[in-house]
Motif scaffolding. Structure first.
Motif, PDB file in Angstrom:
ATOM      1  N   ILE A 179      14.874  65.574  51.244  1.00  0.00           N
ATOM      2  CA  ILE A 179      13.732  66.424  50.892  1.00  0.00           C
ATOM      3  C   ILE A 179      13.025  65.933  49.616  1.00  0.00           C
ATOM      4  N   ALA A 180      13.772  65.316  48.705  1.00  0.00           N
ATOM      5  CA  ALA A 180      13.245  64.933  47.386  1.00  0.00           C
ATOM      6  C   ALA A 180      11.869  64.237  47.400  1.00  0.00           C
ATOM      7  N   PRO A 181      11.646  63.242  48.284  1.00  0.00           N
ATOM      8  CA  PRO A 181      10.347  62.556  48.249  1.00  0.00           C
ATOM      9  C   PRO A 181       9.152  63.500  48.457  1.00  0.00           C
ATOM     10  N   TYR A 182       9.390  64.599  49.192  1.00  0.00           N
ATOM     11  CA  TYR A 182       8.292  65.529  49.471  1.00  0.00           C
ATOM     12  C   TYR A 182       7.986  66.436  48.283  1.00  0.00           C
ATOM     13  N   LEU A 183       8.843  66.402  47.270  1.00  0.00           N
ATOM     14  CA  LEU A 183       8.664  67.273  46.105  1.00  0.00           C
ATOM     15  C   LEU A 183       8.187  66.500  44.880  1.00  0.00           C
ATOM     16  N   LYS A 184       8.133  65.169  45.005  1.00  0.00           N
ATOM     17  CA  LYS A 184       7.997  64.370  43.778  1.00  0.00           C
ATOM     18  C   LYS A 184       6.672  64.556  43.044  1.00  0.00           C
ATOM     19  N   ASN A 185       5.622  64.989  43.755  1.00  0.00           N
ATOM     20  CA  ASN A 185       4.339  65.184  43.069  1.00  0.00           C
ATOM     21  C   ASN A 185       4.116  66.615  42.595  1.00  0.00           C
ATOM     22  N   ASN A 244       5.920  68.330  40.247  1.00  0.00           N
ATOM     23  CA  ASN A 244       6.337  68.621  38.863  1.00  0.00           C
ATOM     24  C   ASN A 244       7.234  69.841  38.748  1.00  0.00           C
ATOM     25  N   LEU A 245       8.232  69.931  39.601  1.00  0.00           N
ATOM     26  CA  LEU A 245       9.137  71.084  39.574  1.00  0.00           C
ATOM     27  C   LEU A 245      10.280  70.836  38.597  1.00  0.00           C
ATOM     28  N   ASN A 246      10.722  71.888  37.927  1.00  0.00           N
ATOM     29  CA  ASN A 246      11.948  71.735  37.125  1.00  0.00           C
ATOM     30  C   ASN A 246      13.153  71.756  38.059  1.00  0.00           C
ATOM     31  N   GLU A 247      14.330  71.584  37.475  1.00  0.00           N
ATOM     32  CA  GLU A 247      15.527  71.435  38.299  1.00  0.00           C
ATOM     33  C   GLU A 247      15.805  72.673  39.156  1.00  0.00           C
ATOM     34  N   GLU A 248      15.615  73.850  38.563  1.00  0.00           N
ATOM     35  CA  GLU A 248      15.896  75.083  39.309  1.00  0.00           C
ATOM     36  C   GLU A 248      14.904  75.301  40.448  1.00  0.00           C
ATOM     37  N   ALA A 249      13.627  75.074  40.168  1.00  0.00           N
ATOM     38  CA  ALA A 249      12.622  75.225  41.226  1.00  0.00           C
ATOM     39  C   ALA A 249      12.864  74.208  42.342  1.00  0.00           C
ATOM     40  N   THR A 250      13.315  73.015  41.961  1.00  0.00           N
ATOM     41  CA  THR A 250      13.633  71.989  42.963  1.00  0.00           C
ATOM     42  C   THR A 250      14.728  72.481  43.914  1.00  0.00           C
ATOM     43  N   LYS A 251      15.739  73.144  43.348  1.00  0.00           N
ATOM     44  CA  LYS A 251      16.818  73.687  44.181  1.00  0.00           C
ATOM     45  C   LYS A 251      16.284  74.747  45.144  1.00  0.00           C
ATOM     46  N   VAL A 252      15.429  75.618  44.631  1.00  0.00           N
ATOM     47  CA  VAL A 252      14.884  76.694  45.475  1.00  0.00           C
ATOM     48  C   VAL A 252      14.008  76.103  46.583  1.00  0.00           C
ATOM     49  N   TYR A 253      13.083  75.207  46.205  1.00  0.00           N
ATOM     50  CA  TYR A 253      12.248  74.540  47.209  1.00  0.00           C
ATOM     51  C   TYR A 253      13.115  73.850  48.274  1.00  0.00           C
ATOM     52  N   SER A 254      14.134  73.125  47.821  1.00  0.00           N
ATOM     53  CA  SER A 254      14.945  72.337  48.759  1.00  0.00           C
ATOM     54  C   SER A 254      15.644  73.226  49.775  1.00  0.00           C
ATOM     55  N   ALA A 311      16.098  75.403  55.141  1.00  0.00           N
ATOM     56  CA  ALA A 311      16.281  76.571  56.021  1.00  0.00           C
ATOM     57  C   ALA A 311      15.283  76.583  57.171  1.00  0.00           C
ATOM     58  N   ALA A 312      14.105  75.973  56.924  1.00  0.00           N
ATOM     59  CA  ALA A 312      13.083  75.915  57.972  1.00  0.00           C
ATOM     60  C   ALA A 312      13.122  74.592  58.731  1.00  0.00           C
ATOM     61  N   GLY A 313      13.808  73.602  58.171  1.00  0.00           N
ATOM     62  CA  GLY A 313      13.781  72.259  58.753  1.00  0.00           C
ATOM     63  C   GLY A 313      12.359  71.714  58.780  1.00  0.00           C
ATOM     64  N   ASP A 314      11.592  72.049  57.736  1.00  0.00           N
ATOM     65  CA  ASP A 314      10.147  71.787  57.783  1.00  0.00           C
ATOM     66  C   ASP A 314       9.644  71.382  56.397  1.00  0.00           C
ATOM     67  N   VAL A 315       9.384  70.081  56.212  1.00  0.00           N
ATOM     68  CA  VAL A 315       8.952  69.586  54.902  1.00  0.00           C
ATOM     69  C   VAL A 315       7.561  70.090  54.514  1.00  0.00           C
ATOM     70  N   GLU A 316       6.795  70.571  55.491  1.00  0.00           N
ATOM     71  CA  GLU A 316       5.450  71.075  55.147  1.00  0.00           C
ATOM     72  C   GLU A 316       5.499  72.338  54.280  1.00  0.00           C
ATOM     73  N   TYR A 317       6.666  72.956  54.202  1.00  0.00           N
ATOM     74  CA  TYR A 317       6.811  74.077  53.263  1.00  0.00           C
ATOM     75  C   TYR A 317       6.509  73.635  51.837  1.00  0.00           C
ATOM     76  N   SER A 318       6.700  72.352  51.541  1.00  0.00           N
ATOM     77  CA  SER A 318       6.474  71.896  50.158  1.00  0.00           C
ATOM     78  C   SER A 318       5.062  72.214  49.670  1.00  0.00           C
ATOM     79  N   ALA A 363       2.621  80.800  51.368  1.00  0.00           N
ATOM     80  CA  ALA A 363       1.263  81.077  51.828  1.00  0.00           C
ATOM     81  C   ALA A 363       1.147  80.793  53.324  1.00  0.00           C
ATOM     82  N   GLY A 364       0.359  81.619  54.028  1.00  0.00           N
ATOM     83  CA  GLY A 364       0.100  81.381  55.448  1.00  0.00           C
ATOM     84  C   GLY A 364       1.049  82.118  56.368  1.00  0.00           C
ATOM     85  N   THR A 365       1.151  81.620  57.597  1.00  0.00           N
ATOM     86  CA  THR A 365       1.879  82.352  58.643  1.00  0.00           C
ATOM     87  C   THR A 365       3.383  82.083  58.645  1.00  0.00           C
ATOM     88  N   LYS A 366       3.809  80.974  58.031  1.00  0.00           N
ATOM     89  CA  LYS A 366       5.232  80.627  58.075  1.00  0.00           C
ATOM     90  C   LYS A 366       6.083  81.522  57.183  1.00  0.00           C
TER      91      LYS A 366
END
Lengths: 210, 210
Positions: A18-24, A26-36, A41-48, A186-189
């Protein structure tokens, strides 16, 4: 047939993917964990690109959990998915009233959904607590309404209803009107496992610092 | 603030919004219902291109449900989401063993995941039943292995693990190796609410014909 069966290995490998999808972002370590965890959970990198975390949300959630706050959910699937053993280790518990006969009665009398009636029934308990909504836009609207008409203030709202009828609108309202920090999509997901993943991610972040 | 609170209205409106994304897929009425509920559960129209329904899967599931078959799940969230009242009206029930102490013991002794041990523990019960997997690739592998090494044949496998470590591979194996019809989602997407939506959609299809 080779496959991974070690939970820690799976967690680490998943975060690497998942990391490459978050690299732009600027998340801190905790937000990175939550995003990841949300993305996993969705199996969907577009959540980023659709996850929205209020700047104070993770901090507020951590503080509330440390104080032993409870978590109030709209549906049983969210209640089920939350790591209750971990939550109990902080002193909290999860409650869901969607199946309560009393809530069904209130919903019928007032002509509202059971999800709304459940939030209304929690009432004062929501003050200082974490609200985790994974299904019902109407539950989210009710919490916004409660904040605007009473002094009830949850510590944080994890508001992630899903679907094509009202979910996106309810989450937009959350971002516009919430009087407390929020985490949303944001959105329908969205949906129960996404709401669950946020709660569990923040508990694990906190647990690693004990 | 106006929003819909009527479940039937929400269902109808949701199907209308999803319909354009299904129009080139040549689905019959029942498959359309299943697709629509899966897409709604994810809030993601891109599911229309990754859902895979074996030609006999819906028919087999309907026949099994009519005979009062049970449903066996990998995780509690899937068990929680399935409409148990509706299932009971056909004569079936849902079982999940992930939290069973005996399963934990087997997993430890055999050096396998609890999800695998749970499927092994169901054993003969899976014959003629519906298997609904929403989380664990290893549970799905175990069911494939059971079919290949015993005479156990579920009526249908709803196999929809999610995530970036093994989920897509396990679903590919399901499509290649399953000895019974299946419903799945190609790639990394999936999860408990998606597996649940399939089960509930087929029960509603059946219910409308009673």
């Amino acid at each position: 047939m080779e496959f991974m069966t070690d939970p820690m290995g799976i967690e680490t490998r998943s975060m690497e993917i998942i990391a490459p999808y978050l690299k732009n972002l600027n998340l801190n370590e905790e937000a990175t964990k939550v995003y990841s965890r949300m993305i996993h959970a969705a199996g969907d990198v577009e959540y980023s690109s659709v996850i929205r975390i209020h700047p104070q949300a993770i901090e507020m959630a951590k503080n509330a959990l440390k104080k032993g706050c409870n978590i109030y959910t709209d549906v049983e699937m969210v209640r089920t998915g939350i790591n209750k053993k971990k939550l109990a280790s902080f002193g909290g518990m999860v409650e869901c009233l969607i199946a309560s006969p009393e809530v069904a009665k209130i919903a019928k009398t007032e002509g509202i959904t059971r999800s709304m009636a459940a939030m209304r029934q929690f009432g004062e308990k929501l003050d200082g607590a974490i609200v985790a909504i994974g299904n019902a836009p109407t539950a989210l609207y009710e919490v916004l309404h409660l904040m605007e008409t009473t002094s009830i203030r949850p510590a944080v709202i994890i508001g992630i209803p899903v679907g094509f009828v009202g979910a996106a609108e309810s989450k937009e309202q959350l971002m516009k009107r919430s009087l407390v920090p929020y985490i949303t999509v944001a959105g329908t997901k969205g949906g129960s496992p996404i709401a669950v993943s946020v709660v569990n991610a923040i508990m694990y972040v906190l647990d690693n610092k004990r």
